[in-house]
Design an enzyme around this catalytic site. Structure first.
Site, mmCIF file in Angstrom:
data_model
loop_
_atom_site.group_PDB
_atom_site.id
_atom_site.type_symbol
_atom_site.label_atom_id
_atom_site.label_comp_id
_atom_site.label_asym_id
_atom_site.label_seq_id
_atom_site.Cartn_x
_atom_site.Cartn_y
_atom_site.Cartn_z
ATOM 1 N N THR A 219 0.725 -1.160 -0.131
ATOM 2 C CA THR A 219 0.099 0.067 0.035
ATOM 3 C C THR A 219 0.870 1.290 0.095
ATOM 4 O O THR A 219 2.056 1.140 0.392
ATOM 5 C CB THR A 219 -0.973 0.147 1.290
ATOM 6 O OG1 THR A 219 -1.867 1.075 1.157
ATOM 7 C CG2 THR A 219 -0.124 0.060 2.491
ATOM 8 N N GLU A 220 0.353 2.238 -0.465
ATOM 9 C CA GLU A 220 1.113 3.652 -0.355
ATOM 10 C C GLU A 220 2.249 3.759 -1.196
ATOM 11 O O GLU A 220 3.378 4.252 -0.811
ATOM 12 C CB GLU A 220 1.355 4.131 1.009
ATOM 13 C CG GLU A 220 0.052 4.326 1.749
ATOM 14 C CD GLU A 220 -0.779 5.232 1.400
ATOM 15 O OE1 GLU A 220 -0.368 6.375 0.830
ATOM 16 O OE2 GLU A 220 -2.109 5.330 1.827
ATOM 17 N N VAL A 221 2.177 2.984 -2.341
ATOM 18 C CA VAL A 221 3.446 2.967 -3.407
ATOM 19 C C VAL A 221 3.231 3.666 -4.727
ATOM 20 O O VAL A 221 4.001 3.689 -5.375
ATOM 21 C CB VAL A 221 3.999 1.534 -3.716
ATOM 22 C CG1 VAL A 221 4.387 0.828 -2.546
ATOM 23 C CG2 VAL A 221 2.652 0.914 -4.365
ATOM 24 N N LYS B 1 0.110 3.692 -6.584
ATOM 25 C CA LYS B 1 -0.677 2.920 -7.630
ATOM 26 C C LYS B 1 -1.422 4.014 -8.372
ATOM 27 O O LYS B 1 -1.474 3.814 -9.612
ATOM 28 C CB LYS B 1 -1.560 1.894 -7.003
ATOM 29 C CG LYS B 1 -0.877 0.535 -6.674
ATOM 30 C CD LYS B 1 -1.602 -0.573 -6.058
ATOM 31 C CE LYS B 1 -2.646 -0.087 -5.297
ATOM 32 N NZ LYS B 1 -2.119 0.313 -3.884
ATOM 33 N N THR B 2 -2.292 4.861 -7.599
ATOM 34 C CA THR B 2 -3.169 5.662 -8.405
ATOM 35 C C THR B 2 -2.327 6.858 -9.223
ATOM 36 O O THR B 2 -2.579 7.194 -10.322
ATOM 37 C CB THR B 2 -3.870 6.490 -7.453
ATOM 38 O OG1 THR B 2 -4.817 5.466 -6.696
ATOM 39 C CG2 THR B 2 -5.035 7.508 -7.829
ATOM 40 N N LYS C 242 -11.751 1.513 -10.010
ATOM 41 C CA LYS C 242 -11.233 1.339 -8.591
ATOM 42 C C LYS C 242 -12.280 0.852 -7.819
ATOM 43 O O LYS C 242 -13.124 1.191 -7.108
ATOM 44 C CB LYS C 242 -10.797 2.734 -7.833
ATOM 45 C CG LYS C 242 -10.105 2.567 -6.496
ATOM 46 C CD LYS C 242 -8.814 2.417 -6.428
ATOM 47 C CE LYS C 242 -8.201 2.452 -4.981
ATOM 48 N NZ LYS C 242 -7.139 1.908 -4.936
ATOM 49 N N SER D 26 -10.892 2.013 0.441
ATOM 50 C CA SER D 26 -11.255 2.442 1.684
ATOM 51 C C SER D 26 -10.449 3.838 2.004
ATOM 52 O O SER D 26 -9.814 4.297 1.125
ATOM 53 C CB SER D 26 -10.704 1.616 2.793
ATOM 54 O OG SER D 26 -9.358 1.404 2.461
ATOM 55 N N ASP E 55 -8.618 8.774 -4.728
ATOM 56 C CA ASP E 55 -7.977 8.049 -5.875
ATOM 57 C C ASP E 55 -8.977 7.796 -6.845
ATOM 58 O O ASP E 55 -8.546 7.963 -7.898
ATOM 59 C CB ASP E 55 -7.525 6.882 -5.283
ATOM 60 C CG ASP E 55 -6.188 7.001 -4.447
ATOM 61 O OD1 ASP E 55 -5.662 7.956 -4.219
ATOM 62 O OD2 ASP E 55 -5.672 5.900 -3.538
ATOM 63 N N GLU F 259 -7.601 -0.603 -11.030
ATOM 64 C CA GLU F 259 -6.733 -0.449 -10.024
ATOM 65 C C GLU F 259 -7.132 -1.127 -8.676
ATOM 66 O O GLU F 259 -8.223 -1.058 -8.176
ATOM 67 C CB GLU F 259 -6.598 1.089 -9.634
ATOM 68 C CG GLU F 259 -5.279 1.297 -8.701
ATOM 69 C CD GLU F 259 -5.213 2.756 -8.084
ATOM 70 O OE1 GLU F 259 -4.981 2.928 -6.731
ATOM 71 O OE2 GLU F 259 -5.605 3.455 -8.629
ATOM 72 N N GLY F 260 -6.096 -2.030 -8.162
ATOM 73 C CA GLY F 260 -6.541 -2.908 -6.997
ATOM 74 C C GLY F 260 -6.367 -1.886 -5.582
ATOM 75 O O GLY F 260 -6.322 -0.555 -5.818
ATOM 76 N N ALA F 261 -6.367 -2.497 -4.600
ATOM 77 C CA ALA F 261 -6.172 -1.710 -3.116
ATOM 78 C C ALA F 261 -5.163 -2.616 -2.600
ATOM 79 O O ALA F 261 -5.062 -3.760 -2.283
ATOM 80 C CB ALA F 261 -7.437 -1.971 -2.577
ATOM 81 N N GLY F 262 -4.109 -1.609 -2.154
ATOM 82 C CA GLY F 262 -2.752 -2.177 -1.547
ATOM 83 C C GLY F 262 -2.090 -3.063 -2.429
ATOM 84 O O GLY F 262 -1.902 -2.899 -3.500
#
Length: 233
Positions: A12-14, A16-17, A38, A42, A55, A117-120
């Protein structure tokens, strides 16, 4: 011909968006029609129109097609925690099959490029027995991996690539993103990039330098879409 890809990250927090929006913008600059989804988000905020995720709103801004918010982000969860926990607290059930149907609906509009786009990271739970990775598996989507360039990223990237391959999917390409600070803040950044390029079984689509503004338009020139557009997906 619509080309569709699932975008995941090493964690997460890399970014992606940021990377997904930059890819969408780069495609639009080439005259391509684009759409994005998306499926689960969360960390949403209450607005007069309901829960909204920044996002998802960024993806809506970057893509060319005009879609309703619910098509882009069908599951919006307020707390910024793991989606399956947020869903349980909200009394919701995350259904991969429903999300697949929504994604297929967006693809049926036949834009040139669709990014989901996924999550995490790759193995994010939806329920105790299902994962968000079940969505690209069911849709047989090639995957784009966003690698957050920081200490430990080689291990995270290689393990994610292995998991994608074991799930029977193709890693179509990867993006190196210096999301946490200037490249100088990562010791031996060039050597780490060379290692990733040598070991990851897919082309590098680009290296995104750190950008304090978060403006995905600045990232677009650093990306190469040719490996994606030349694919048969």
């Amino acid at each position: 011909m619509t080309r569709s890809f699932f975008v995941t990250g090493t964690n997460t927090e890399v970014g992606k968006t940021y990377a997904t929006a930059a890819l969408l913008h780069a495609a639009a600059q080439r005259g391509l029609s684009t759409a994005a989804v998306k499926p689960v988000a969360s960390g949403c905020e209450q607005t007069p129109d309901g829960l909204r995720n920044t996002d998802a709103l960024t993806l809506m801004e970057a893509m060319t097609q005009d879609l309703d918010y619910q098509q882009v982000n069908p599951v919006a969860l307020e707390p910024a925690i793991a989606p399956h926990i947020a869903a349980m607290e909200a009394g919701k059930r995350l259904d991969a099959s429903r999300l697949v149907g929504i994604c297929r609906g967006v693809i049926s509009g036949k834009p040139d490029l669709v990014l989901i786009e996924g999550a995490g990271g790759w193995r994010v739970p939806l329920t105790p027995g299902t994962f968000l990775s079940d969505l690209p598996k069911e849709m047989e989507l090639p995957v784009i991996l966003v690698v957050g360039m920081e200490l430990g990223c080689i291990n995270h990237a290689l393990l994610t690539a292995e998991a994608i391959r074991r799930d029977g999917l193709t890693l179509a390409g990867w993006v190196a993103n210096f999301v946490r600070g200037p490249q100088a803040d990562m010791p031996r950044a060039d050597a780490n990039l060379m290692t990733l390029k040598a070991l990851l079984p897919a082309p590098c689509l680009g290296v995104l330098p750190h950008d304090e503004s978060g403006d995905y338009r600045k990232g677009a020139p650093h990306l190469d879409l040719d490996p994606l557009l030349s694919s048969s997906s």
